[in-house]
Write an enzyme that holds these catalytic residues in place. Structure first.
Site, PDB file in Angstrom:
ATOM      1  N   HIS A  91      -6.462 -21.531  10.268  1.00  0.00           N
ATOM      2  CA  HIS A  91      -7.503 -21.733  10.004  1.00  0.00           C
ATOM      3  C   HIS A  91      -8.299 -20.661   9.127  1.00  0.00           C
ATOM      4  CE1 HIS A  91     -11.713 -23.161  10.106  1.00  0.00           C
ATOM      5  NE2 HIS A  91     -11.917 -21.909  10.505  1.00  0.00           N
ATOM      6  N   ASP A  99      -8.109  -7.538   0.603  1.00  0.00           N
ATOM      7  CA  ASP A  99      -7.130  -7.597   1.682  1.00  0.00           C
ATOM      8  C   ASP A  99      -7.725  -7.069   3.110  1.00  0.00           C
ATOM      9  OD1 ASP A  99      -6.576  -4.516   1.298  1.00  0.00           O
ATOM     10  OD2 ASP A  99      -5.669  -5.085   3.229  1.00  0.00           O
ATOM     11  N   CYS A 126     -13.427 -29.016   7.079  1.00  0.00           N
ATOM     12  CA  CYS A 126     -12.301 -28.008   6.912  1.00  0.00           C
ATOM     13  C   CYS A 126     -11.285 -28.980   6.616  1.00  0.00           C
ATOM     14  CB  CYS A 126     -12.186 -27.085   7.762  1.00  0.00           C
ATOM     15  SG  CYS A 126     -11.036 -25.986   7.410  1.00  0.00           S
ATOM     16  N   ASP A 163       0.875  -1.399   0.013  1.00  0.00           N
ATOM     17  CA  ASP A 163       0.131   0.105  -0.007  1.00  0.00           C
ATOM     18  C   ASP A 163       0.896   1.311  -0.206  1.00  0.00           C
ATOM     19  OD1 ASP A 163       1.005  -0.017   2.536  1.00  0.00           O
ATOM     20  OD2 ASP A 163      -1.001   0.109   3.578  1.00  0.00           O
ATOM     21  N   SER A 164       0.347   2.415   0.022  1.00  0.00           N
ATOM     22  CA  SER A 164       1.016   3.562  -0.023  1.00  0.00           C
ATOM     23  C   SER A 164       1.536   4.210   1.169  1.00  0.00           C
ATOM     24  CB  SER A 164       0.213   4.517  -1.093  1.00  0.00           C
ATOM     25  OG  SER A 164      -0.849   5.051  -0.404  1.00  0.00           O
ATOM     26  N   GLY A 165       0.906   3.749   2.414  1.00  0.00           N
ATOM     27  CA  GLY A 165       1.256   4.559   3.506  1.00  0.00           C
ATOM     28  C   GLY A 165       0.005   5.308   4.097  1.00  0.00           C
ATOM     29  N   GLY A 166      -0.643   6.229   2.762  1.00  0.00           N
ATOM     30  CA  GLY A 166      -1.691   6.852   3.018  1.00  0.00           C
ATOM     31  C   GLY A 166      -2.680   6.542   4.175  1.00  0.00           C
ATOM     32  N   PHE A 167      -3.178   5.336   4.307  1.00  0.00           N
ATOM     33  CA  PHE A 167      -4.367   5.078   5.118  1.00  0.00           C
ATOM     34  C   PHE A 167      -3.626   5.057   6.476  1.00  0.00           C
ATOM     35  CE2 PHE A 167      -6.368   1.873   7.739  1.00  0.00           C
ATOM     36  CZ  PHE A 167      -7.610   2.338   7.829  1.00  0.00           C
ATOM     37  N   GLN A 171     -11.237   7.445  -4.802  1.00  0.00           N
ATOM     38  CA  GLN A 171     -11.815   8.009  -3.706  1.00  0.00           C
ATOM     39  C   GLN A 171     -13.067   8.573  -4.054  1.00  0.00           C
ATOM     40  OE1 GLN A 171     -11.038   7.452  -0.560  1.00  0.00           O
ATOM     41  NE2 GLN A 171      -8.877   6.723  -0.879  1.00  0.00           N
ATOM     42  N   ASP A 222      -2.604   8.412  -1.595  1.00  0.00           N
ATOM     43  CA  ASP A 222      -3.821   8.910  -1.732  1.00  0.00           C
ATOM     44  C   ASP A 222      -4.351   9.245  -0.314  1.00  0.00           C
ATOM     45  OD1 ASP A 222      -3.965   6.458  -0.438  1.00  0.00           O
ATOM     46  OD2 ASP A 222      -6.254   6.354  -0.952  1.00  0.00           O
ATOM     47  N   CYS A 247      -7.690 -27.714  11.330  1.00  0.00           N
ATOM     48  CA  CYS A 247      -9.054 -28.702  11.478  1.00  0.00           C
ATOM     49  C   CYS A 247      -8.848 -30.268  11.435  1.00  0.00           C
ATOM     50  CB  CYS A 247      -9.908 -28.311  10.568  1.00  0.00           C
ATOM     51  SG  CYS A 247     -10.687 -26.785  11.156  1.00  0.00           S
ATOM     52  N   CYS A 266      -8.303 -27.793   6.495  1.00  0.00           N
ATOM     53  CA  CYS A 266      -6.856 -27.200   6.990  1.00  0.00           C
ATOM     54  C   CYS A 266      -5.981 -27.897   7.763  1.00  0.00           C
ATOM     55  CB  CYS A 266      -7.455 -25.539   7.315  1.00  0.00           C
ATOM     56  SG  CYS A 266      -7.732 -25.726   9.181  1.00  0.00           S
TER      57      CYS A 266
END
Lengths: 370, 370
Positions: free
Chosen positions: B335, B266, B304, B93-97, B189, B147, B309, B306
């Protein structure tokens, strides 16, 4: 007898010996180090990882499991192996060491020990009978007789009285233990007094346990004293049964313990120091948080074949510690356990190839104890 | 262009689509969920475990890596893939968030954002140019344009001004970014205003990014509003490029996002709740610490496939949580990620087999949102 020891080779120059330990969950090679899974998990590791690194037996703590989740719950799961998904052998201690470590929070009588739980402060009771029953419910491969671990220093009279009580407790354990389904080791006490070690060993050997632990060492005494007591004690034990030095897991103590005829060791040291950022190597310890490793693109130890050393740099692992990431604990726990298991494998090979004294000399030439 | 999207199939009844994302580190299937490795590690997991469970791309956070260990150190390692031992694709990501989440600790100007580090309180600066350069040093497969993530609620004037600045910042990112070695996505945005979403999408599409993120959703607005904005926005994006809805990772939002034409997601949700004792299932969440699971010998979810499980009971995992053992975090993180990856695989199969609406209906019939 479900636990037997098969002697394969003795070093002609020291007390070191190589052998096989036969258990209900397989045959394992000695001398061996047993990773500690205190609360039914070797901290941060899966069973598959432990097998991959060559772990054989693991140890689990009766005191902790007795308090949480309780022996009945584990029995309901079908025993500790099923509960924690471990299909190799398990040794359980008796809980003695932990309850005696509680200090003011416990009271000893001939009957047993009343103590306060470290979890919720509730009053609890462990005795030879309870500790044995709990271990039978856990269904470990090897149980330990309930003993008192004598602190250091302790005067002769206290040590004698305690050691004799440990013998009486061992008799009570033996009496109710079912050795057709689980092995049981007696624990030699006697503090730092050779005469009492001799007495304890003799009395326990008379009770015909499936193996013998040496307890009450590595409790604060100088290393020379530990080695001296060990050298005195192991020859008192039958050579056709396994010998287990409890709570010892640094390379220097392991090589000297093996040289004095010990077959089995356990210690939280490799897993605990990993969580504090310490890696074990053939040269000594590395403090991985140190700034000196910030740009170090080497593995923890050159040539180490463990998962961590094959895939990660010291710089990355340092970053993980600084960022408080759980993967740091995993990677270094893996390395430290691998290192100790590999250390034991090499000692065993040296014994089998009649070159243990050279191994021991080379070890001390390279190792910087810190 | 190093990042391309290949459309394979469109659902005739919804906006759902299946495709392939081609990256320098392989071709991956969409719709996909990307596990988050904030500090160059997906918390508690190894890369091998992530591959075993079917992870494709992972996401890492520029803000965190910029502050610690720093982009130069990671460049010295040869980039983020080498640093963290991950040979599949990485999106940064850009770090913006993160910087906008700092609230009072940051100040926005046209040039960029000055902020206080959450680690040591030092003054730091991120801008379109810095964020782009940092991501090029990290050498991720996909970088994000810098952003501003607009909070909810926000008035029209603020949202318009911020959205237009995000476009100007996107131009500056595009200008210095080298798209021959790394892909870059623009981030749409516009807050909760469809008119501004339209404007933002149009301006960013004109800049010809390699893919488009939808930002500023899942920031506190009602779910219906998120779905409404999403439904408005995805048709504004070119169908031959990937669409990525940032920060969304609960099954209910994933199924509705896919229904509206999103390809990539994500979220820290599955890994974070695992550390808090929550397991994700097709029926909803389980709080594994609850006493109701003390004697429950079933796996987290019947059927499941995994690792967790297949090998562990709810009762054992509950014990590990109560005992504060790291293995609890590992097993449930495994899991939860497996569950979400499998969830995406089943959605993809449903799209390819022309039965996505039935999948969606069945999902809602079984899922109890808590």
């Amino acid at each position: 007898m479900v636990i037997t020891y098969e002697l394969q080779k003795e070093c002609p120059h020291t007390g070191a010996r190589a052998g096989l330990l036969h258990t209900p969950h397989g045959t394992f090679q000695t001398p061996m180090f047993m990773p500690v899974g205190t609360q039914a998990t070797v901290k941060t590791m899966t069973p598959e990882e432990l097998k991959e690194m060559g772990a054989q037996l693991i140890l689990s703590n009766t005191y902790h499991l007795f308090l949480r989740p309780g022996a009945d719950l584990i029995a309901e799961a079908g025993g500790l192996h099923q509960f924690m998904n471990w299909n190799q052998a398990i040794l359980t201690d008796s809980g003695g060491f932990q309850v005696f470590s509680l200090g003011d929070m416990r009271k000893i009588t001939e009957k047993g020990v009343t103590f306060r739980s470290h979890i919720d402060g509730s009053t609890q009771f462990l005795s030879p009978e309870v500790a044995t029953q709990v271990q039978m419910k856990l269904n470990s491969d090897i149980a330990m007789a309930f003993d008192e671990c004598i602190p250091y220093p302790a005067d002769y009279d206290y040590t004698k009285a305690s050691t004799e009580r440990t013998t009486r407790w061992a008799e009570r354990c033996r009496k109710i233990h079912d050795s057709k389904i689980q092995g049981m080791f007696g624990i030699v006490q006697g503090g730092m007094y050779k005469k009492l070690r001799t007495q304890s060993a003799k009395e326990l050997v008379d009770l015909d346990f499936d193996g013998y632990s040496i307890g009450g060492l590595s409790v604060g005494e100088p290393h020379d004293m530990m080695n001296d007591i060990l050298e005195h004690t192991t020859p008192l034990l039958p050579s056709h049964k396994a010998r287990y030095l409890m709570g010892v897991g640094t390379p220097d103590c392991l090589v000297e313990g093996v040289a004095r005829g010990v077959d089995m060791f356990d210690c939280v040291y490799p897993t605990r120091v990993a969580r504090n950022g310490m890696a074990m190597t053939w040269q000594g310890r590395l403090t991985l948080r140190n700034a000196t490793f910030a740009h170090d693109w080497n593995p923890i130890e050159d040539g180490c074949q463990c998962y961590t050393c094959k895939n990660y740099s010291r710089a990355y692992i340092r970053h993980l510690y600084k960022a408080e990431e759980i993967l740091a604990f995993r990677l270094v726990t893996y390395h430290n356990l691998y290192f100790l298991l590999e250390f034991m494998r090499r000692m065993r090979t040296a014994i089998l190839e009649d070159r243990f004294p050279a191994f021991r000399e080379e070890f001390w030439a390279n190792y910087h104890k810190k």
